[in-house]
Design an enzyme around this catalytic site. Structure first.
Site, short mmCIF file in Angstrom:
data_model
loop_
_atom_site.label_atom_id
_atom_site.label_comp_id
_atom_site.label_asym_id
_atom_site.label_seq_id
_atom_site.Cartn_x
_atom_site.Cartn_y
_atom_site.Cartn_z
N ARG A 8 -20.12 -20.51 -9.07
CA ARG A 8 -20.70 -19.74 -9.71
C ARG A 8 -20.77 -18.95 -10.69
O ARG A 8 -21.63 -18.85 -11.58
CB ARG A 8 -21.54 -18.74 -7.68
CG ARG A 8 -21.84 -19.79 -7.34
CD ARG A 8 -23.08 -18.88 -6.26
NE ARG A 8 -24.24 -20.01 -5.17
CZ ARG A 8 -24.30 -19.80 -4.30
NH1 ARG A 8 -24.14 -18.55 -3.69
NH2 ARG A 8 -25.17 -20.52 -3.56
N TYR A 26 -28.23 -25.74 -10.24
CA TYR A 26 -27.08 -26.60 -9.52
C TYR A 26 -25.79 -25.15 -9.37
O TYR A 26 -26.02 -24.65 -9.70
CB TYR A 26 -25.76 -27.02 -9.90
CG TYR A 26 -24.54 -27.15 -11.10
CD1 TYR A 26 -25.10 -26.33 -11.79
CD2 TYR A 26 -24.55 -28.72 -12.54
CE1 TYR A 26 -24.14 -26.27 -13.09
CE2 TYR A 26 -24.27 -28.87 -13.88
CZ TYR A 26 -23.59 -27.81 -13.52
OH TYR A 26 -23.11 -27.48 -15.46
N GLU A 27 -25.59 -25.43 -8.42
CA GLU A 27 -24.14 -23.91 -7.44
C GLU A 27 -25.14 -23.11 -7.00
O GLU A 27 -24.67 -22.00 -6.86
CB GLU A 27 -23.07 -23.47 -8.64
CG GLU A 27 -22.45 -24.70 -8.80
CD GLU A 27 -21.83 -25.42 -7.59
OE1 GLU A 27 -21.67 -25.31 -7.39
OE2 GLU A 27 -21.21 -26.64 -8.11
N GLY A 28 -26.41 -23.49 -6.55
CA GLY A 28 -27.19 -22.58 -5.94
C GLY A 28 -28.31 -22.16 -7.15
O GLY A 28 -27.56 -21.41 -8.37
#
Length: 562
Positions: free
Chosen positions: A294, A421-423
């Site tokens: 993140r 992406y990645e949350g």
């Protein structure tokens, strides 16, 4: 115009804005001297600018492709990856026990920014590998570490993250991939995963998949999920790639951007895997991997923003419309506010990285809390700035920005994935107002207190700006106290504007420190951020207090649902 890694900007921030001197003063990172870090940044900047940047357009124009089940990378990527691997850039922050350099995350993130700005699609490969390295360092047993870490760190093998399924995206607990014990310590993994970045790779000897799956006795939801190492080729007795595992790439996604990065649909058909960490402990191991990624994604946003802005500035200096358009007030406004936001986002990311370093080196829980608080802000603000600046860069180019040949649009197409992406950034904001406020807002208030104290000390250097920063921090502190008393759904309704307001206060604070340490350009940029960008906080904090009621009163039909 070619991309130039912002080496001097990184050096300035490490020396004057974030507590990197405290990081280098710890026993853990004692080797991170000024001379060593300067040399690393210089060499990484050269590699990114001279080797990776020329690959950016070719990767966009000639995407990765699947030929009879075999992945073919974009032209030149082999040379670019070789430079990354042979330079030791993958293992920059990895443990020395397995071949890593053991350097601070702040240095690692600086290098990651250079690579992302030069060629985001290729940089995604080492980013995912680095995340897997961190997960293995924290959760794998000694045997797995000894087998996989040296190969991942050296770049001989690459790593991936396999979370998402067709029916399980943000709701990870809904996954259906199964893991059946084979009776010999290994497991048979069966299921399908989607959106797997660099799910196959012809640049390395092996591809190591970290796969979330559920054991037969695993309870429903996230508590029943385990994490498994599932390599493309099963290691033989000598630890070398042996027979092919029972997995395959079904297809590659056709995407808006990052064409050189193969995004795969993966099928596991009783593939052999080994447990990483504890049974039903998959989410803890995966979160280790995701948290590292993140911050890395926030840095990607900054890197692409820098590259897009460089292109826009060069074009504005050359384009004649009643004189060079860089002299026109509105164009100058676009370029100046973009530069101010890029600086703020870069400083936030490096502040998060130094907090991670100090937490690791000292074991101080306050630094751990600071890093946890800054992670969703760094990810969200870095990627939002990436999108805003890339979009503005197209606008500066005018009609030519909409023409693919100029290259301006690629930055916007590439960076648009980073808030997803990645949350997603919405989930990051919900994490900030939810999980990160479980302490009643103590970590947030401690940071805001520091900002106010520092603003008082700097008041003589740039008084009108220091007063504005003090007031903005105080207002945000009051809003944070109100947030801590809100119902969770009301918090979630205002989560995104609250995170944006927090990021602007941080950005203003770091600009103030830069103005105090730098020259007239730093002071001018500080004024631009504080006078033109920071005032937007009033609208965001008003939206925070609006709560969720009006959103729920609106019918689905009014939204357009037939």
């Amino acid at each position: 115009m070619t991309y130039r890694a912002p080496v001097d900007q990184i050096r300035f921030i490490l020396a004057n804005i974030v507590p990197f001197d405290a990081v280098a003063g710890t026993e853990t990172f004692a080797e991170a001297s000024t001379d060593m870090v300067d040399a690393i940044l210089g060499e990484a900047g050269r590699m990114a600018s001279e080797v990776l940047a020329p690959l950016n357009e070719s990767g966009d124009q000639t995407p990765a492709r699947l030929e009879n089940g075999v992945l073919r990378s974009s032209p030149g990527y082999e040379k670019g990856f070789q430079a990354i691997a042979e330079g030791g850039w993958i293992g920059l922050s990895a443990a020395p026990d397995f071949g890593g350099a053991g350097l601070p995350q702040a240095v690692n993130m600086a290098v990651a920014e250079f690579m992302a700005g030069a060629c985001l699609a290729l940089q995604l490969n080492p980013l995912l590998t680095q995340g897997q390295i961190e997960a293995l360092e924290h959760h794998a047993d000694d045997e797995m570490k000894a087998l996989y870490l040296p190969k991942l760190i050296s770049g001989e093998w690459s790593g991936t993250m396999n979370l998402t399924e067709p029916g399980a995206g943000s709701d990870v607990g809904a996954l259906k991939t199964k893991a059946e014990p084979n009776g010999d310590g290994s497991y048979a993994i069966t299921g399908q995963k989607i959106f797997i970045t660099w799910g196959d790779c012809d640049l390395t000897e092996n591809v190591c998949h970290a796969v979330l799956a559920r054991l037969p006795d695993g309870p429903k939801g996230t508590k029943g999920i385990s994490l498994f190492m599932v390599p493309k080729y099963l290691p033989d007795a000598d630890g070398k790639p042996g027979t092919a595992n029972s997995l395959k790439v079904v297809s590659l996604e056709h995407k808006m951007g990052i064409h050189g990065s193969p995004t795969c649909v993966m099928s596991y058909e009783g593939a052999t895997g080994w447990l990483i960490g504890q049974e039903h402990g998959g989410m803890a191991a995966m979160f280790t991997m995701m948290n590292a990624a993140r911050l890395g994604v926030g840095v990607q946003g900054v890197g692409v923003a820098e590259a897009a802005l460089q292109k826009a500035v060069a074009y504005a200096a050359e384009r004649e419309q009643f004189g060079p358009i860089i002299r026109h007030a509105d164009v100058r406004r676009m370029l100046a506010t973009s530069r101010a936001e890029v600086f703020a986002a870069r400083a936030i990311c490096l502040a998060c990285a130094t907090a991670l370093d100090l937490a690791e080196a000292t074991g101080d829980e306050d630094w751990g809390a600071r890093a946890a608080l800054l992670t969703p802000i760094a990810k969200t603000y870095g990627t939002d700035v990436g999108c805003r600046v890339a979009d503005t860069a197209v606008q500066v180019h005018g009609g030519m920005g909409y023409i693919e040949e100029t290259g301006a649009s690629q930055y916007l197409r590439d960076v648009r994935i980073t808030p997803i992406y990645e949350g997603t950034n919405g989930i990051q904001a919900m994490d900030l107002v939810g999980r990160k406020m479980m302490d009643g807002g103590a970590a947030a208030q401690a940071l805001l207190d520091e900002i106010q104290d520092e603003a008082r000390k700097i008041s003589a250097a740039i008084p009108n700006c220091s007063e504005a920063v003090w007031t903005a921090a105080q207002t945000l502190s009051e809003s944070t106290a109100k947030l801590a008393e809100m119902d969770m759904q009301d918090r979630f309704a205002g989560a995104v504007p609250y995170l944006s307001a927090f990021a602007r206060v941080l950005g203003a604070y770091y600009h103030l420190r830069a103005a105090d340490a730098g020259g007239e350009d730093e002071k001018a940029l500080c004024r631009i951020f504080i006078h033109r960008i920071l005032p937007r906080n009033a609208a965001d904090l008003a939206e925070l207090e609006a709560g969720v009621e009006d959103l729920n009163m609106l019918s689905d039909g009014a939204l357009g649902l037939a």
